[in-house]
Structures are given as structure tokens and as C-alpha cells.
Design a protein around this motif. Structure first.
Motif, mmCIF file in Angstrom:
data_model
loop_
_atom_site.group_PDB
_atom_site.id
_atom_site.type_symbol
_atom_site.label_atom_id
_atom_site.label_comp_id
_atom_site.label_asym_id
_atom_site.label_seq_id
_atom_site.Cartn_x
_atom_site.Cartn_y
_atom_site.Cartn_z
ATOM 1 N N LYS A 37 10.474 31.992 -52.130
ATOM 2 C CA LYS A 37 9.199 32.686 -52.004
ATOM 3 C C LYS A 37 8.637 32.464 -50.608
ATOM 4 N N LEU A 38 8.240 33.590 -49.965
ATOM 5 C CA LEU A 38 7.711 33.539 -48.609
ATOM 6 C C LEU A 38 6.317 34.157 -48.580
ATOM 7 N N GLU A 39 5.372 33.440 -47.933
ATOM 8 C CA GLU A 39 4.034 33.970 -47.789
ATOM 9 C C GLU A 39 3.998 34.989 -46.647
ATOM 10 N N ALA A 40 2.981 35.847 -46.639
ATOM 11 C CA ALA A 40 2.837 36.834 -45.577
ATOM 12 C C ALA A 40 2.550 36.131 -44.255
ATOM 13 N N GLY A 41 3.160 36.583 -43.133
ATOM 14 C CA GLY A 41 2.974 35.972 -41.823
ATOM 15 C C GLY A 41 3.824 34.755 -41.596
ATOM 16 N N THR A 42 4.803 34.497 -42.461
ATOM 17 C CA THR A 42 5.679 33.340 -42.311
ATOM 18 C C THR A 42 6.800 33.678 -41.327
#
Length: 810
Positions: A37-42
């Protein structure tokens, strides 16, 4: 025709499409290990775009969930959950000018929990076809979210096909600080990270790997390996100062540099993480906009020339600095800038009124009569505000002066020389005001650089006392002046009437008492004087008297008698004086008798002497020449010089020998005369002894002997010169003169021989005072008659001739 043109266009398009399709090649595949899982802006990772296409004008992603930056950084645009273990998308690079296009395939692998199990060496050999002992450098994203442990690399040795290999490592992050950040699986060679790492603290780790068998044998050499920490934009830029302060001259031109703000970022240099951009967020006052900032350098410049300190003296700017080249998702910070407007002399000083009136009593000195306010809009207590006053008209005689009060900036008008009501009762002055620095003509400034005003000074009448004119009277008094000699006059006058009538004079008490002043006429004195008029009003004056030296000694010539032979060799004349400078040498010589001046001439030899000689042929004889000698101060004395011009070869041929050189010596005839005198005295003693027997010599001297005279004797030719000092001691004659400037000859001469001493002095008779064995006898020198001398000598010497001669002249 139209159809053919359309066909050519279609063919051209098809060719270009074919070229594009041929040039669209795929670059190497890139793989990133990411969490599920990747957050936005990563930040997912960074791709080397230039390695694939150097001049990419267009960069895009095939997956809209990912955004690609110019430096190759891959960021998530939205929240992403990876359902499977792998996700793939493509980065498209285009060079429109060269019609070139390339692709980079990106593969995302989801981290899997590794299950550690013991594997037999045979199984490992069967499953591996090729292993690398020297892998490429490893990298790990800064501040990675895991999950941990997270595999970042695997090292393998090809010798594992023949041996059971065990892997180990040492270095920072493993067994040295910071410890336990990494470890390597002993059987597989997989390298794992145990947690996130801060790149700003540890930008890389240099680790050494080992491959050994169970018994400790190392079939491979140790492997140095670098784990590089990829930068994450986790540091916002910050300004180098909390507050920036700059100065801008008012009315400066647009584009004038005011100052520069600077900021720094701890992230990796030469990346978008440290690509900073500046902008002005707000400005106070907000309108009109006066300043701008360069987005990259941070240099602040002016936008207009309307900066005016008198309107707004200080401006506040809020400036933002942002990384990621200023993109909205970059990190930012703000700083404050204060810009002070520097004053220039754009406002001329001015007076509150155009004219002023004042008054002053006559004869008042050093009194303040008026204060003139000076107004100026420039910055107080600055060179552009400080006023300087001047009197431009009406003060030609310098009776007035004006200065500045530095505290109030007022002009102080004073009277420095007494004014006279009788001369004029009104003075009109024109006063000008200016600043310490030159006036600057700029837009919106006043046009006049200097302001003026008029001052009317009314002079009030005052009943004045007498006034000495001049106030200081210098006089010179001769030091030889007799008592009662008038030395000058010092008068005072009444300014009201202009005359000296009714004024009485006296010397101030305590002054010199050796000089007096006439009460009515003001006959002169030295010291401070007081003059009173009839009603007792007073004034003072000062007499400065210089007393000259009193010198009654004048320069004279010595000696004064000379012999000049037929060769007319010049005689050497010398002047002397007992005085000291300035009444001394150098002397000036002149022949005072004009009749003699035509026949004789002088040549200056030095400061004290001259050479005297005849101008032409002159007859033989004795010449009396008056010579005037002036000292350095002009005081003069006259001496009569006697020159015997004789038909001789040497001066001795003429009889008496006189000085020709500066030294005074005795000639041969003078020596013979002294010897003769000694013999004469000896004969007189013998005669006395014969007359009175062998007894004691009577102390009484006969009258006839006392009355005898010496005469000039020239009965024989001159004898031989006796110059031996052992026979006759020679002594220089002593010459003295005190005749008010005119020398008359030799006063006296003393000659010593043996144990006796004779002194010849000016007179008419010779008297024998006493006779001693070693004493002295005194003889007068004068003019004697021949008959008396003959009678005396016949009675005692039997008329024996006397050899030698004595010449004595008045």
C-alpha cells in the motif's frame, strides 16, 4: 492535381509514422521493491532518464496513478493498493525535434515475508544455474515505510556449485554504528534492512561481504559493497536569517538592487529536492507594489522610482522559498524582509517667514539679537536636514555673524563688531539657508535648493563715552632718549561730537611709573591708558612701546697710521667695536671727505676690513683720510687714517714703522728706542752715584733732572734691526679709544726689558718717579726740544752720539 498533392501528404505522414515506430525503442527495465500500500505523494524511486534519452521534451506515464518528474523521480499521484505481488507500467520519453521516442518499463514488486529454512547444498546447486559474487550497488529509499525486514540485495558466489557456502558481512550498519540496520542471511546471501534510514545522517554504508565454507575456507576474496540511501524530500528549505534588513535610496531607478535573500535545504544537492524558488507572498503597504524578487537567485529589486521616505519610510516583505522547483507539492518556508528607505536631500530647507525684525543697542559686541527657525522635511539630524546659514547681503563690514543651533536647527544671528548709530540706524540683511550635503533634484521634490529671508536690524542710540583711535597704538622709544623727551601722542575722541575736547588722560593704576602722560594733551606713555570726558565716562586704549637699545660705542679704525712705499701696496684697514650683534659686523666703509674720495679707493676685504689704495699717481707726502665705518644697524663713526706715502722700498726706510697687516708688532726703530731708553736710565743712575758718593743714594731727585725733556733725535742713520726675541722681548701695543667715534692715535705703550719696565704715555714732560732694581719707572712721551736734550747730554756723557731713534707723535 489536387489528388496528387493529397497523396504526397499521405505518403509523408506514413513515412514519419514509420520513422517514429522504428525509433520507439524500449530501454532497460527498472524494478522497485514497494509495500503493498502506497500513500499519495510517496516517492517510489528514481529512474535515470538521460541514460535512456538525453533530450526528452515530453515525459509521461502510462499509469495515471504515477507521476514522473524531470529528474526521473517516480511519485504516486493517488493512494495505491497492490492486490498482487507485481505491478508494471511504462514511462514514455519523446524528443519532438528529432522525432525520437523511447520507453522505460517499470516493475513494482511487493515485499514478501521471507521464510528462513535450511537448505541442503545439493538442492542449492541444482536450483542455481548462475550466481554473482559482485552485484551492482544496492540502494534503499530514505525513510522507507517497510515492511521490515526488507530485502534490498542478494550476494551469491559461483563457488556455491562446488561448496556449501555461508555468507557473512561486516561494517557500518551491521556490526559498527549504527549497528543492526542490515543483516545478511547466512545460507542465501540475501541482504535485509531492519528499519528506515535518514539520508541526511547516513548517506551510504560501505559493507564487506565474506563467502566461506563450513570449515572456514574462503573460496572468494572479500567483497566490498556500497548501500546507497536514496534521498527523500523530507526537509523543507529554510532561510539563512530570521530577519533580512536592507536599505533602498528614495527615488532610485526601477531595477535597483536592494538586497538578496538566501535559503538552504538539507536534502541531496543538484536534485529537485533542493531546487529552490522564491516569491513575494505579501508586501506592506500592499499598494503600490514596489519590489520584486528573482525566483532563483533571491535578489530583490525595485519596480518603480516612487520610493519616498517622507511618505513611507519602511516596507515589509513576506517571502516564500519552496523546493521541487517551486511546484505546489514542494516543501516551503517563509521569511521576513525589512526595507528602510534611505533619505536623500530632496527637500530644501525653508524659513517660516520671509522677513524678520530685531533691534540692538549701538556698540554692543558678541550679543545674540535673533533666532531664525529653519524647516526641512528630510530626516531629522541628518546631513540632509541640518541647516547651514549665511549672510549673503548687507554684511560687507563683517559686523554680523550667524551660526546654527544643532539641537533646534535654528539660525543664531549675533553682532560681533559694535554698530554705530551715528553712522546708520538701520541694517538690512539677507539670510540664506542650505543643507550640509548638496540638493538632489528628483521627481516630486521641491524646485528651490536654497531659501532666503530678510532681517531688518534697528540700531538704537546709546550715549557713548570717549574712544581711543586706534585702540592699540604701537610706538618705538629710543633707549638713549633724555628724560622729558616726547615720544608720541595718544588721543581719544567723543563719538557723538567727533573731537577730543574736554577729555582728560591718566595712566591706569598699577602700570609703569617710568613714563608720564600729559593730562590735557595726551603726551605718550606705555601701558593701559584711561581717558575720561567731562562727565566721568571712560574708555581704554593700549600703547605698545618698544624700547630701543642705547649704544654709545661706535665702530672705529685701528690702527690709524700707515706707511706706503713707492710700490703703492694697499694698506689693510680694520674696524673694531665692543658691541654685540646687531651693533657689530658686517661693517661698511666710506671715505667721508669727497675731495679725498676722488684720489683714494677702498676694496672690501671681509666683514671687518678693507684695502685702501690711491686711484692714480699722487705725490709723496702724508695724507689724512677720514674713513666712516657703519655697523649692521647703521650706527657710524669716523676715524682719520694717516697714510705716509714715502719714496722707499720698505716702510723702515721712512723712519717710523707702522702696521700694514692686521697684527700690531714693533719695528726695529722702536726696539732701538727702548734699548736707548734703558741705557739712558743706567747712565743716570751712574751719574747720581758719582755725585753723592758711595753712600746711600738720596731719594731726592734734582729739580733740573725732573724738568728735562726728550727730543726727537735723528743724528745718525737707523741702526740694524734686532729681531731676536731672546735679546729684546717684543710685546704687542695696547690700543684704546673712546672719542665718540673719532680715534686720535696711540694713548700709551709699555716696553719691558730685563728687570725694568717703562711706560710711555701721552704728555708734555718726563718725570722720574723712582728707581728700583726690579721695579718700574714712568716716562712721559711727547715732543722735546733739541737744545734741552743737548745740554743734558753734554754735561754727563761728553756729547757722545746716541745710536737709535724714538718717534713719538701726538
Amino acid at each position: 492535381m489536387w489528388l496528387s498533392e493529397r497523396l504526397s501528404v499521405i505518403l509523408t505522414l506514413l513515412k514519419s509514422i514509420g520513422v517514429l515506430s522504428l525509433l520507439c525503442e524500449a530501454c532497460k527495465k527498472v524494478t522497485f521493491n514497494v509495500p503493498s500500500k502506497l500513500e499519495a505523494g510517496t516517492l517510489v524511486g528514481r529512474v535515470n532518464l538521460k541514460e535512456c534519452l538525453k533530450s526528452a521534451e515530453h515525459i509521461s506515464s502510462s499509469d495515471p496513478d504515477f507521476r514522473i518528474l524531470e529528474d526521473g523521480s517516480v511519485y504516486t499521484a493517488n493512494i495505491i493498493s497492490l492486490p498482487s505481488e507485481e505491478k508494471t507500467f511504462t514511462i514514455l520519453l519523446k524528443d519532438i525535434q528529432r522525432h525520437e521516442e523511447k520507453k522505460i518499463h517499470v516493475n513494482l514488486l511487493v515485499h514478501q515475508k521471507k521464510t528462513h529454512k535450511t537448505r541442503h547444498a545439493r538442492d542449492t546447486v541444482l536450483r542455481r544455474t548462475k550466481r554473482r559474487w559482485a552485484p551492482i550497488p544496492s540502494s534503499m529509499m530514505e525513510n522507507s515505510l517497510g515492511p521490515f525486514p526488507m530485502q534490498i540485495q542478494q550476494v551469491q558466489s559461483d563457488t556455491a556449485q562446488n561448496y556449501t557456502i555461508y555468507y557473512s558481512a561486516t561494517g557500518p550498519g551491521i556490526d559498527r554504528d549504527p549497528k543492526n540496520l542490515f543483516y545478511v542471511e547466512r545460507e542465501t546471501g540475501n541482504v535485509f534492512a531492519t528499519g528506515p534510514v535518514d539520508r541526511e545522517q547516513y548517506p551510504e554504508f560501505k559493507i564487506i561481504f565474506f563467502a566461506t565454507t563450513a570449515d572456514g575456507y574462503s573460496p572468494e576474496i572479500p567483497l566490498p559493497h556500497t548501500i546507497r540511501i536514496e534521498d527523500d524530500n523530507d526537509n523543507a528549505p529554510s532561510f539563512t536569517q530570521d530577519l533580512f534588513t536592507f536599505v533602498a535610496p528614495e527615488h532610485c531607478k526601477p531595477g535597483t538592487v536592494v538586497g538578496q535573500v538566501t535559503a538552504e535545504d538539507r536534502d541531496e544537492l543538484y536534485t529537485l529536492h533542493t531546487a529552490l524558488k522564491y516569491r513575494i507572498v505579501s508586501e506592506e503597504p500592499p499598494f503600490p507594489k514596489m519590489f520584486s524578487v528573482h525566483p532563483e537567485s533571491g535578489v530583490i529589486t525595485t519596480l518603480t522610482s516612487q520610493l519616498d521616505r517622507e511618505i513611507i519610510g519602511k516596507h515589509l516583505l513576506l517571502i516564500e522559498v519552496r523546493d521541487m522547483a517551486g511546484q505546489p507539492f514542494g516543501l516551503c518556508n517563509t521569511g521576513t524582509v525589512v526595507i528602510n528607505v534611505k533619505d536623500v536631500n530632496d527637500n530644501a530647507p525653508y524659513f517660516g517667514h520671509s522677513s524678520y525684525d530685531t533691534k540692538v543697542l549701538e556698540n554692543r559686541v558678541n550679543v545674540e539679537i535673533l533666532r531664525i527657525p529653519c524647516l526641512d522635511k528630510d530626516e531629522p539630524n541628518s546631513p540632509a536636514w541640518n541647516c547651514r546659514f549665511s549672510i549673503v547681503k548687507g554684511n560687507d563690514d563683517n559686523h554680523f555673524a550667524i551660526t546654527t543651533d544643532g539641537r533646534t536647527n535654528e539660525g543664531i544671528l549675533c553682532v560681533v563688531k559694535g554698530l554705530d548709530y551715528e553712522t546708520t540706524n538701520l541694517r538690512i540683511l539677507e539670510i540664506a539657508a542650505s543643507n550640509e550635503i548638496p540638493y538632489v533634484v528628483v521627481p516630486y521634490s521641491s524646485g528651490l535648493a536654497q531659501s532666503t529671508c530678510t532681517v531688518r536690524v534697528n540700531i538704537l542710540d546709546d550715549d557713548e563715552g570717549p574712544v581711543f583711535k586706534p585702540c592699540l597704538l604701537p610706538i618705538t622709544i629710543d633707549g638713549c632718549a633724555a628724560v622729558g623727551t616726547a615720544v608720541g601722542k595718544y588721543l581719544a575722541e567723543d563719538p557723538e561730537t567727533g573731537n577730543s575736547e574736554g577729555i582728560r588722560y591718566r595712566i591706569a593704576p598699577g602700570q609703569s611709573n617710568w613714563i608720564t602722560i600729559d593730562e590735557n594733551s595726551g603726551e605718550l606713555r606705555i601701558a593701559k591708558l584711561f581717558g575720561n570726558d567731562l562727565i566721568g565716562r571712560q574708555c581704554t586704549g593700549t600703547v605698545l612701546a618698544t624700547i630701543g637699545a642705547c649704544d654709545r660705542d661706535y665702530p672705529v679704525v685701528t690702527p690709524r697710521e700707515f706707511i706706503m712705499c713707492r710700490d703703492r701696496k694697499p694698506v689693510y684697514i680694520t674696524a673694531v667695536t665692543p658691541n654685540e650683534s646687531p651693533y657689530s659686523a658686517p661693517f661698511r666703509f666710506d671715505i667721508s671727505d669727497r675731495s679725498m674720495d676722488s684720489g683714494w679707493q677702498t676694496v672690501q676685504q671681509d666683514d671687518k676690513s678693507i684695502l685702501l689704495s690711491p686711484r692714480t699717481d699722487i705725490p709723496y707726502g702724508i695724507y689724512k683720510i677720514p674713513v666712516t665705518v657703519r655697523d649692521n644697524k647703521g650706527r657710524q663713526g669716523t676715524s682719520v687714517v694717516s697714510v705716509n706715502y714715502c719714496d722707499c722700498t720698505t716702510p723702515s726706510d721712512c723712519g717710523t714703522v707702522r702696521q700694514v697687516s692686521p697684527a700690531v708688532t714693533l719695528g726695529v726703530w722702536a726696539i732701538l728706542a727702548m734699548i736707548l731708553g734703558s741705557l739712558l736710565l743706567l747712565l743716570i743712575l751712574i751719574t747720581l752715584c758719582g755725585c753723592y758718593g758711595t753712600g746711600a743714594v738720596s731719594k731726592h731727585v734734582p729739580d733740573d733732572l725732573a724738568n728735562q725733556n726728550l727730543i726727537i733725535s735723528n743724528t745718525e742713520a737707523p741702526g740694524e734691526e734686532v729681531m731676536d726675541p731672546n735679546i729684546i722681548p717684543l710685546q704687542t701695543a695696547t690700543v684704546n679709544s673712546c672719542d665718540q667715534g673719532v680715534g686720535m692715535g696711540t694713548i700709551g705703550r709699555e716696553v719691558k726689558t730685563g728687570g725694568q719696565s717703562f711706560e710711555m704715555s701721552k704728555g708734555g714732560h718726563q718725570t722720574l718717579e723712582s728707581v728700583r732694581g726690579y721695579g718700574q719707572s714712568t716716562m712721559e712721551q711727547g715732543r722735546y726740544s733739541y737744545s734741552e736734550w743737548q745740554n743734558f747730554m753734554h754735561s754727563r756723557l761728553g756729547e757722545e752720539p746716541i745710536r737709535g731713534q724714538t718717534l713719538i707723535k701726538n
